[in-house]
Enzyme design. Structure first.
Site, short mmCIF file in Angstrom:
data_model
loop_
_atom_site.label_atom_id
_atom_site.label_comp_id
_atom_site.label_asym_id
_atom_site.label_seq_id
_atom_site.Cartn_x
_atom_site.Cartn_y
_atom_site.Cartn_z
N HIS A 91 0.76 -1.22 -0.04
CA HIS A 91 -0.11 0.08 0.15
C HIS A 91 0.95 1.26 -0.02
CE1 HIS A 91 -3.60 2.13 0.85
NE2 HIS A 91 -2.90 3.17 1.30
N CYS A 92 0.83 1.92 -1.09
CA CYS A 92 1.78 3.03 -1.21
C CYS A 92 1.23 4.47 -0.76
CB CYS A 92 2.13 3.27 -2.66
SG CYS A 92 3.48 4.65 -2.97
N PRO A 93 1.78 5.09 0.21
CA PRO A 93 1.18 6.41 0.90
C PRO A 93 1.28 7.36 -0.17
CG PRO A 93 2.99 5.73 2.21
CD PRO A 93 2.63 4.57 1.26
#
Lengths: 156, 542
Positions: B183-185
């Site tokens: 999950h890429c912020p």
């Protein structure tokens, strides 16, 4: 949140025979044919014949249906020159081409939907069964709804 | 909550208004309106983002601002003194970066829709967990042989299915995502099967852009220094670009390199970090079963494979009820209908034809303490018990033990909304056990077929049929107010720990109080069922 009632009928599959079925018969059970992961993550379904269908349909016919479905999904996910060209073209156009063009996968999905409808009309609905397109269930299961046997009369 | 009693009323009394479900509203809802994950949808479902947008605005801001400064302050000089292609190349790279970033952030990463109730029940049955007295979850793993490697498929308690290989549940988005990478912020979305190629294109093109801008800016400053030999005070913006590019170029180059390695070996970040295939877990001879053992093939498989479709069908319309619409809608007790508190007893009585009473008014103290605890979760819990003694039960005697009006409010971050709904739980019907008729455990019920709802027969028989594949989920129904069912997981993975703690505390308190309660109804012997009554004290909430 949706209702507690059973779901399973995409409206797209409504035909006259299906309407009759729905109006007269009630659902007895649902069988779920699971995915077969032995070949990796590609979409394949198990050809094992579920015991609940023994009285309703021929084993051969069922396996043939599942095998055809598997072949169609394999065709959709095939890595070939066509998919490479599509991928490169998409990359070059910064993936905007997906907004205009239908992908190969979607074309095959339409083929699959047609095949399932045809199978339902020809083989499954006359025997009191109904196949649900796996795409409606997230390509996880093939849901087969078993209706009451018409010979016993409607209702319980 | 007041302890109240309702008389049995005939069906020709006030007919309950049909459950106001989504389909009865004028505007048909689409599937994204009822999506259970934490994603948010815009443009009527065309654009989706994760629940937490992370630092996407920062990413966008940095890219746009730096590039604009570059075009405004550096390009004129460089066009004049170096070559005209510089803005063109810069423009192409900038567009490419923006488009891939937006594609990554706003598309479906490969979310798997949750299992339907029927499917979840079938899975449980398959594993052989049919007893309702124990709420033991199904054994959590299934093993599959893929390419001569043993792969364990885990059971996802939130999505109620066995996860396909390479699928993982993202706790930030509360979805199972296929080929879950991470999950890429920075991008504000999960990176999975459907948007990995966009993500890869984004970081590679961003690396090129950063290096390009860095080089151009450095050239600009150097040329100015050589030509004029004056101080460079006026070029603060250029210096700013230099600083931004300098600090980002290392991390982005590093990330691109890392992902190039992953693409070449057909791995996901998730697998690489966990060391699933590198033998770190202690198992010998593990190799990646998904790899083609050829760098080119792996790259083609990851980046150029056919684009899979979105499985969640967010713009599809919600399916209408499977059963044909009767002349007037069937009174039923589904989850999701918004019945008011006042109508619930009527509706219950019409369905099962029994006397409806509200929660145990056995002794004043216990009533108080029970109501204060139960009111944490719902306003009122009703019970309907048969008016006939067990000797007069027939095979189709049905009684609703509890129906509760659940008013679960949703925590603000949730996109999943649960309106006040009716939860019918712990319903039993009789079943033959030896020579006796006993109460059988929990089924959801619906009234039999269309047609006017008949007055129940004097023997208390109600014409209710079990809904296939739907089981009462007792533990989930005892939530403190404010906890949404969608956020519950019963695994011990540490997700929602705080929520679990709250629920457990509630359970503990309830157990304590119930132990002190004697469960006797005034003027009526406890039925065998009553003793089985939510043996809540000893029920495990897992």
């Amino acid at each position: 949140m949706g209702q507690v009632m059973l779901k399973g009928f995409p409206l797209s599959l409504q035909t006259h025979s299906l309407q009759d079925l729905r109006q007269q018969a009630s659902v007895v059970a649902k069988v779920f044919v699971q995915r077969d992961y032995t070949a990796g993550t590609i979409c394949q379904f198990q050809t094992k014949f579920p015991s609940e269908l023994e009285t309703r349909i021929d084993k051969q016919q069922f396996e043939e249906t599942i095998r055809t479905l598997n072949n169609l999904y394999a065709e959709a996910e095939k890595l070939g020159s066509r998919s490479y060209i599509e991928g490169c073209l998409a990359c070059v156009t910064a993936y905007t081409i997906f907004l205009c063009m239908e992908t190969h996968y979607e074309k095959v999905l339409k083929k699959i939907a047609k095949y399932i409808q045809e199978q339902n009309d020809k083989m499954y609905v006359p025997r009191g069964l109904l196949l649900t397109d796996p795409i409606e269930r997230g390509l996880r299961v093939v849901e087969i709804t078993i209706f009451e046997d018409q010979s016993n009369g409607p209702g319980r | 909550m007041k302890a109240c009693e309702y008389r049995q009323i005939g069906p020709q009394g006030t007919a309950p208004s049909p459950p106001v479900s989504a389909q009865n509203r004028v505007k048909r809802l689409r599937k994204w309106n009822v999506f259970p994950g934490k994603n948010r949808f815009y443009c009527d479902g065309r654009i989706m983002v994760a629940g937490q947008i992370g630092v996407l605005p920062l990413t966008l801001g940095l890219i746009i601002v730096t590039s604009c400064l570059f075009f405004i302050f550096d390009c004129p000089f460089l066009v004049e003194h170096v070559t005209r292609c510089i803005p063109a190349v810069g423009g192409v790279l900038f567009t490419f970066v923006l488009v891939s970033l937006l594609h990554t952030s706003f598309s479906d990463p490969g979310i798997l829709p949750r299992a339907s109730a029927a499917e979840a029940a079938y899975t449980e049955k398959q594993i052989g967990n049919s007893g309702s007295s124990s709420y033991r979850p199904p054994p959590r793993t299934r093993e599959v042989l893929i390419n001569r490697q043993l792969v364990k498929l885990k059971y996802c308690f939130t999505c109620k299915m066995f996860r396909p290989p390479r699928t993982s549940h993202c706790s930030l988005c509360d979805n199972c995502v296929e080929h879950f990478d991470h999950h890429c912020p920075w991008v504000g979305n999960c990176v999975g099967r459907r948007n990995y190629r966009f993500f890869y294109a984004f970081i590679v093109s961003l690396a090129f852009l950063t290096v390009f801008v860095f080089g151009c800016v450095a050239t600009h400053l150097a040329l100015r220094k050589f030509r004029s030999n004056r101080s460079l005070n006026k070029h603060s913006f250029t210096a700013l670009e230099l600083v931004v590019c300098f600090f980002s170029v290392w991390s982005i180059l590093g990330l691109s390199g890392f992902h190039t390695y992953l693409v070449a070996s057909n791995l996901t970040t998730n697998e690489d970090i966990k060391g699933s295939w590198s033998g770190n877990s202690g198992v010998q001879n593990t190799e990646n079963p998904y790899s083609y053992n050829n760098i080119l093939m792996n790259c083609c498989a990851v980046l150029c494979s056919p684009m899979p479709p979105s499985l969640i069908d967010r713009r599809g319309f919600l399916p209408t009820d499977e059963f044909p619409a009767a002349a007037h809608p069937e009174p039923e007790l589904p989850v999701g209908s918004s019945l008011s508190r006042e109508r619930l007893p009527e509706a219950l009585e019409q369905c099962c034809g029994h006397q409806v009473v509200s929660r145990p008014p056995s002794s004043p103290q216990s009533t108080t303490s029970l109501t204060s605890l139960t009111s944490l979760r719902s306003e009122c819990i009703y019970q309907a018990l048969p008016t006939t003694p067990p000797t007069q039960w027939t095979m189709n005697t049905v009684f609703v033990l509890e129906a509760s009006l659940q008013e679960a409010l949703v925590l603000p971050a949730d996109a999943f909304r649960e309106e006040s709904s009716v939860v019918v739980q712990n319903v039993t019907r009789t079943q033959q056990v030896g020579s006796q008729l006993r109460a059988a455990p929990g089924h959801w019920l619906r009234p039999r077929g269309p047609g006017p709802h008949r007055q129940p027969a004097p023997g208390g028989r109600a014409e209710l049929l079990p809904v296939e594949g739907r089981r009462a989920e007792l533990p989930a129904d005892f939530l403190p107010n404010g906890a949404s069912r969608g956020r519950l997981t019963s695994s011990h993975t540490g997700k929602n720990v705080e929520l679990k703690f709250k629920v457990n505390l509630f359970w503990i308190l309830l157990d304590l109080v119930l132990l002190l309660d004697n469960w006797r109804w005034p003027g009526r012997e406890p039925t065998p069922v009553a003793r089985q009554l939510p043996g809540r004290p000893l029920r495990h909430y897992t």
